[in-house]
Design a protein around this motif. Structure first.
Motif, PDB file in Angstrom:
ATOM      1  N   ALA A   1     -15.453   9.049 -13.417  1.00 37.54           N
ATOM      2  CA  ALA A   1     -15.589   9.861 -14.628  1.00 37.54           C
ATOM      3  C   ALA A   1     -15.661  11.345 -14.278  1.00 37.54           C
ATOM      4  N   ILE A   2     -16.433  11.685 -13.231  1.00 38.07           N
ATOM      5  CA  ILE A   2     -16.556  13.085 -12.819  1.00 38.07           C
ATOM      6  C   ILE A   2     -15.222  13.619 -12.314  1.00 38.07           C
ATOM      7  N   VAL A   3     -14.542  12.828 -11.472  1.00 40.54           N
ATOM      8  CA  VAL A   3     -13.250  13.264 -10.929  1.00 40.54           C
ATOM      9  C   VAL A   3     -12.219  13.412 -12.048  1.00 40.54           C
ATOM     10  N   SER A   4     -12.167  12.441 -12.956  1.00 39.46           N
ATOM     11  CA  SER A   4     -11.203  12.498 -14.054  1.00 39.46           C
ATOM     12  C   SER A   4     -11.460  13.702 -14.950  1.00 39.46           C
ATOM     13  N   ALA A   5     -12.724  13.956 -15.273  1.00 42.91           N
ATOM     14  CA  ALA A   5     -13.065  15.108 -16.104  1.00 42.91           C
ATOM     15  C   ALA A   5     -12.661  16.406 -15.420  1.00 42.91           C
ATOM     16  N   THR A   6     -12.883  16.478 -14.127  1.00 37.90           N
ATOM     17  CA  THR A   6     -12.552  17.696 -13.384  1.00 37.90           C
ATOM     18  C   THR A   6     -11.048  17.910 -13.308  1.00 37.90           C
ATOM     19  N   VAL A   7     -10.298  16.844 -13.055  1.00 37.14           N
ATOM     20  CA  VAL A   7      -8.843  16.959 -13.020  1.00 37.14           C
ATOM     21  C   VAL A   7      -8.310  17.379 -14.390  1.00 37.14           C
ATOM     22  N   GLY A   8      -8.863  16.798 -15.463  1.00 35.81           N
ATOM     23  CA  GLY A   8      -8.439  17.184 -16.804  1.00 35.81           C
ATOM     24  C   GLY A   8      -8.690  18.656 -17.092  1.00 35.81           C
ATOM     25  N   ALA A   9      -9.855  19.155 -16.656  1.00 34.51           N
ATOM     26  CA  ALA A   9     -10.174  20.567 -16.855  1.00 34.51           C
ATOM     27  C   ALA A   9      -9.220  21.460 -16.062  1.00 34.51           C
ATOM     28  N   VAL A  10      -8.867  21.046 -14.846  1.00 36.76           N
ATOM     29  CA  VAL A  10      -7.961  21.835 -14.013  1.00 36.76           C
ATOM     30  C   VAL A  10      -6.571  21.888 -14.648  1.00 36.76           C
ATOM     31  N   VAL A  11      -6.074  20.752 -15.132  1.00 33.36           N
ATOM     32  CA  VAL A  11      -4.745  20.728 -15.764  1.00 33.36           C
ATOM     33  C   VAL A  11      -4.734  21.612 -17.006  1.00 33.36           C
TER      34      VAL A  11
ATOM     35  N   GLU B   1     -19.598  19.411 -23.819  1.00 34.98           N
ATOM     36  CA  GLU B   1     -20.994  18.975 -23.807  1.00 34.98           C
ATOM     37  C   GLU B   1     -21.237  17.777 -24.712  1.00 34.98           C
ATOM     38  N   ALA B   2     -20.310  17.528 -25.668  1.00 34.84           N
ATOM     39  CA  ALA B   2     -20.442  16.379 -26.552  1.00 34.84           C
ATOM     40  C   ALA B   2     -19.814  15.124 -25.956  1.00 34.84           C
ATOM     41  N   VAL B   3     -19.009  15.279 -24.917  1.00 33.44           N
ATOM     42  CA  VAL B   3     -18.283  14.156 -24.321  1.00 33.44           C
ATOM     43  C   VAL B   3     -18.916  13.711 -23.013  1.00 33.44           C
ATOM     44  N   LEU B   4     -19.249  14.664 -22.156  1.00 26.95           N
ATOM     45  CA  LEU B   4     -19.685  14.335 -20.795  1.00 26.95           C
ATOM     46  C   LEU B   4     -20.977  13.521 -20.733  1.00 26.95           C
ATOM     47  N   PRO B   5     -22.027  13.851 -21.506  1.00 20.89           N
ATOM     48  CA  PRO B   5     -23.234  13.010 -21.429  1.00 20.89           C
ATOM     49  C   PRO B   5     -22.971  11.571 -21.863  1.00 20.89           C
ATOM     50  N   GLY B   6     -22.053  11.383 -22.829  1.00 17.30           N
ATOM     51  CA  GLY B   6     -21.705  10.027 -23.235  1.00 17.30           C
ATOM     52  C   GLY B   6     -21.073   9.248 -22.101  1.00 17.30           C
ATOM     53  N   ALA B   7     -20.222   9.925 -21.315  1.00 20.74           N
ATOM     54  CA  ALA B   7     -19.622   9.269 -20.149  1.00 20.74           C
ATOM     55  C   ALA B   7     -20.700   8.897 -19.138  1.00 20.74           C
ATOM     56  N   GLY B   8     -21.675   9.786 -18.961  1.00 22.98           N
ATOM     57  CA  GLY B   8     -22.766   9.485 -18.040  1.00 22.98           C
ATOM     58  C   GLY B   8     -23.600   8.306 -18.503  1.00 22.98           C
ATOM     59  N   PHE B   9     -23.854   8.237 -19.806  1.00 17.06           N
ATOM     60  CA  PHE B   9     -24.621   7.108 -20.341  1.00 17.06           C
ATOM     61  C   PHE B   9     -23.866   5.796 -20.154  1.00 17.06           C
TER      62      PHE B   9
ATOM     63  N   SER C   1     -15.477  23.525 -12.294  1.00 17.77           N
ATOM     64  CA  SER C   1     -15.423  22.421 -13.245  1.00 17.77           C
ATOM     65  C   SER C   1     -16.158  21.201 -12.708  1.00 17.77           C
ATOM     66  N   GLY C   2     -16.017  20.950 -11.406  1.00 22.71           N
ATOM     67  CA  GLY C   2     -16.692  19.810 -10.814  1.00 22.71           C
ATOM     68  C   GLY C   2     -18.212  19.913 -10.927  1.00 22.71           C
ATOM     69  N   VAL C   3     -18.735  21.115 -10.689  1.00 17.55           N
ATOM     70  CA  VAL C   3     -20.181  21.323 -10.811  1.00 17.55           C
ATOM     71  C   VAL C   3     -20.627  21.121 -12.259  1.00 17.55           C
ATOM     72  N   TRP C   4     -19.904  21.742 -13.197  1.00 16.29           N
ATOM     73  CA  TRP C   4     -20.253  21.647 -14.622  1.00 16.29           C
ATOM     74  C   TRP C   4     -20.207  20.193 -15.097  1.00 16.29           C
ATOM     75  N   ASN C   5     -19.150  19.489 -14.774  1.00 18.10           N
ATOM     76  CA  ASN C   5     -18.999  18.104 -15.215  1.00 18.10           C
ATOM     77  C   ASN C   5     -20.045  17.200 -14.569  1.00 18.10           C
ATOM     78  N   SER C   6     -20.343  17.451 -13.304  1.00 19.47           N
ATOM     79  CA  SER C   6     -21.343  16.639 -12.616  1.00 19.47           C
ATOM     80  C   SER C   6     -22.712  16.800 -13.261  1.00 19.47           C
ATOM     81  N   ILE C   7     -23.043  18.017 -13.672  1.00 15.01           N
ATOM     82  CA  ILE C   7     -24.351  18.260 -14.302  1.00 15.01           C
ATOM     83  C   ILE C   7     -24.467  17.465 -15.594  1.00 15.01           C
ATOM     84  N   TRP C   8     -23.469  17.582 -16.481  1.00 15.22           N
ATOM     85  CA  TRP C   8     -23.569  16.955 -17.794  1.00 15.22           C
ATOM     86  C   TRP C   8     -23.419  15.443 -17.724  1.00 15.22           C
TER      87      TRP C   8
END
Length: 246
Positions: A76-86, A56-64, A168-175
């Protein structure tokens, strides 16, 4: 030339991304700009394996940064999701290789991990199976630990991966989406108050980290003194593996 300047994410007058923001916030935004979308994925991988690092401290910064034209929103969303899956794969295979008793013993010995959190994640998975993996990706701490019982119980790998990717995709997309959507409101605040906000953020982070460490160590110490630790050592084997969650 105005059209050319608008088309470029950075202009000659802006050689250092994030330089207009002061302090810790400016440093973080500059760092995120430098490491790009791949860095967002690495941050989520680390957050998945080491839960005290909040996504939650990283994802909004990526969105900004995506709003500011310094990062691609979808990458950014795809990369975050792939990272979470790995990261989830690492914990899944750790649970599958070690088994329940060895994993529980190891969690009990790690100073900043809580055996109670592991037991909760295990009960959550035992009750809901694949749905626990899907929904658990949106619950702090649980989103990491639920991967371990999934591996212990030998849940089907691709089924586990699918649930993890979707959750993970839903969570990352929201933030990330929140950081992007509130960009117009955030930008003027940061331009004027980034120095003051940076100091406040550092104080809050320090206090939260100190509280987390002290509370976690204290609870683990009291449990071990009271004889409530893991009752089975690493030689206890790999019980309860393969109970049909595949």
């Amino acid at each position: 030339m105005p059209l050319l300047s608008a088309a470029l994410p950075f202009s000659a007058a802006d050689p250092t991304p994030g330089h207009e923001y002061e302090g810790f916030i400016g440093w973080v935004l500059s760092l995120m700009t430098d490491i790009g979308e791949i860095g967002v994925g690495l941050a989520l991988l680390i957050e998945t394996v080491f839960p005290p690092v909040p996504s939650e401290a990283v994802l909004p910064g990526a969105g900004f940064l995506a709003y500011d034209g310094r990062m691609n929103l979808w990458l950014a969303i795809v990369s975050a999701t792939v990272g979470a899956v790995v990261g989830a794969w690492i914990l899944y295979f750790a649970g599958a290789l070690l088994g329940r008793d060895r994993t529980r013993w190891l969690v009990d010995k790690l100073p900043l991990f809580d055996l109670e959190d592991f037991d909760k994640a295990e009960r959550f998975f035992a009750r809901w199976g694949g749905i626990a993996v899907l929904i658990g990706r949106c619950v702090p701490l649980v989103r990491s630990l639920v991967s371990i019982p999934a591996g212990i119980e030998r849940m089907g790998f691709w089924r586990f991966t699918g649930y993890t990717f979707i959750g993970s995709g839903v969570w990352n997309s929201i933030w990330i989406g929140l950081g992007f959507a509130f960009g117009p409101a955030i930008a003027p605040v940061l331009e004027r108050w980034s120095g003051l906000l940076s100091n406040a953020v550092l104080v809050i982070i320090a206090l939260l980290f100190a509280w987390f460490v002290v509370a976690r160590l204290r609870r683990n110490l009291l449990r071990r003194r009271g004889g409530g630790g893991a009752q089975n050592g690493p030689a206890a084997g790999t019980s309860r593996v393969g109970t049909g969650h595949g």
